[in-house]
Each structure stands twice: as C-alpha cells, then as structure tokens.
Design a protein around this motif. Structure first.
Motif, PDB file in Angstrom:
ATOM      1  N   ILE A   1      44.625  35.976 -23.972  1.00 41.30           N
ATOM      2  CA  ILE A   1      45.426  35.166 -24.885  1.00 41.30           C
ATOM      3  C   ILE A   1      45.384  33.739 -24.360  1.00 41.30           C
ATOM      4  N   ASP A   2      44.663  32.887 -25.064  1.00 38.49           N
ATOM      5  CA  ASP A   2      44.466  31.502 -24.649  1.00 38.49           C
ATOM      6  C   ASP A   2      45.380  30.611 -25.489  1.00 38.49           C
ATOM      7  N   LEU A   3      46.364  29.982 -24.851  1.00 38.53           N
ATOM      8  CA  LEU A   3      47.314  29.159 -25.594  1.00 38.53           C
ATOM      9  C   LEU A   3      46.661  27.964 -26.267  1.00 38.53           C
ATOM     10  N   LEU A   4      45.458  27.610 -25.867  1.00 32.46           N
ATOM     11  CA  LEU A   4      44.730  26.529 -26.517  1.00 32.46           C
ATOM     12  C   LEU A   4      44.393  26.901 -27.967  1.00 32.46           C
ATOM     13  N   ASP A   5      44.376  28.200 -28.270  1.00 31.05           N
ATOM     14  CA  ASP A   5      44.069  28.669 -29.620  1.00 31.05           C
ATOM     15  C   ASP A   5      45.271  28.615 -30.558  1.00 31.05           C
ATOM     16  N   TYR A   6      46.439  28.233 -30.049  1.00 30.08           N
ATOM     17  CA  TYR A   6      47.659  28.219 -30.839  1.00 30.08           C
ATOM     18  C   TYR A   6      48.203  26.795 -30.966  1.00 30.08           C
TER      19      TYR A   6
ATOM     20  N   SER B   1      47.265  27.168 -19.433  1.00 27.20           N
ATOM     21  CA  SER B   1      46.948  25.756 -19.323  1.00 27.20           C
ATOM     22  C   SER B   1      46.196  25.275 -20.557  1.00 27.20           C
ATOM     23  N   ILE B   2      46.640  24.165 -21.107  1.00 29.89           N
ATOM     24  CA  ILE B   2      45.956  23.584 -22.264  1.00 29.89           C
ATOM     25  C   ILE B   2      45.448  22.174 -21.940  1.00 29.89           C
ATOM     26  N   ARG B   3      45.512  21.813 -20.678  1.00 26.51           N
ATOM     27  CA  ARG B   3      45.092  20.481 -20.251  1.00 26.51           C
ATOM     28  C   ARG B   3      43.569  20.343 -20.282  1.00 26.51           C
ATOM     29  N   PRO B   4      43.077  19.130 -20.537  1.00 26.61           N
ATOM     30  CA  PRO B   4      41.635  18.899 -20.428  1.00 26.61           C
ATOM     31  C   PRO B   4      41.173  19.138 -18.984  1.00 26.61           C
ATOM     32  N   GLY B   5      40.013  19.727 -18.824  1.00 24.93           N
ATOM     33  CA  GLY B   5      39.467  19.968 -17.497  1.00 24.93           C
ATOM     34  C   GLY B   5      40.125  21.118 -16.761  1.00 24.93           C
ATOM     35  N   ARG B   6      40.790  21.992 -17.483  1.00 26.98           N
ATOM     36  CA  ARG B   6      41.500  23.112 -16.850  1.00 26.98           C
ATOM     37  C   ARG B   6      40.535  24.048 -16.136  1.00 26.98           C
ATOM     38  N   ASN B   7      40.985  24.627 -15.042  1.00 27.86           N
ATOM     39  CA  ASN B   7      40.170  25.572 -14.275  1.00 27.86           C
ATOM     40  C   ASN B   7      40.542  27.025 -14.561  1.00 27.86           C
ATOM     41  N   GLY B   8      41.642  27.224 -15.230  1.00 28.16           N
ATOM     42  CA  GLY B   8      42.152  28.573 -15.460  1.00 28.16           C
ATOM     43  C   GLY B   8      41.263  29.448 -16.312  1.00 28.16           C
ATOM     44  N   LYS B   9      40.430  28.866 -17.162  1.00 26.89           N
ATOM     45  CA  LYS B   9      39.565  29.669 -18.042  1.00 26.89           C
ATOM     46  C   LYS B   9      38.612  30.537 -17.233  1.00 26.89           C
TER      47      LYS B   9
END
Length: 53
Positions: free
Chosen positions: A41-46, A12-20
């Motif tokens: 592996i955090d897709l927000l980093d890509y 998930s790369i959405r704002p307010g994501r709970n997956g982290k």
C-alpha cells in the motif's frame, strides 16, 4: 480457514524517498509464506490532504 491479508504500508511520499526499495524487498521476502496474502500500500497512490482543525 480464510486466508490472512497483511498490508505493507509505504508511508513516505517525499521526492527521493528510499522506502520504496525497502518495501519491495519486504514484500518479496514475505511472499514466501503460505496462507498469507501481502499487499503493498503506497500512500503516493492516494490523494492525501493535510487537515488542521
């Protein structure tokens, strides 16, 4: 024998994501296993781009 490597993918790369929080918990629990290296592996980093054909 080589060490196994397993990626825990946070997709998930959405704002307010709970997956982290969930991914961090999974990583913490998994690291108790011997002979396996886990990596978050955090897709927000890509830099992802939507591609349409």
């Amino acid at each position: 024998m080589t060490e196994r490597r397993i990626g825990i993918i946070l997709a998930s790369i959405r704002p307010g994501r709970n997956g982290k929080a969930v991914a961090d918990w999974v990583l913490e629990q998994a690291q108790d296993r011997d002979g396996v290296k886990y990596e978050l592996i955090d897709l927000l980093d890509y830099p992802l781009q939507a591609r349409c054909s």
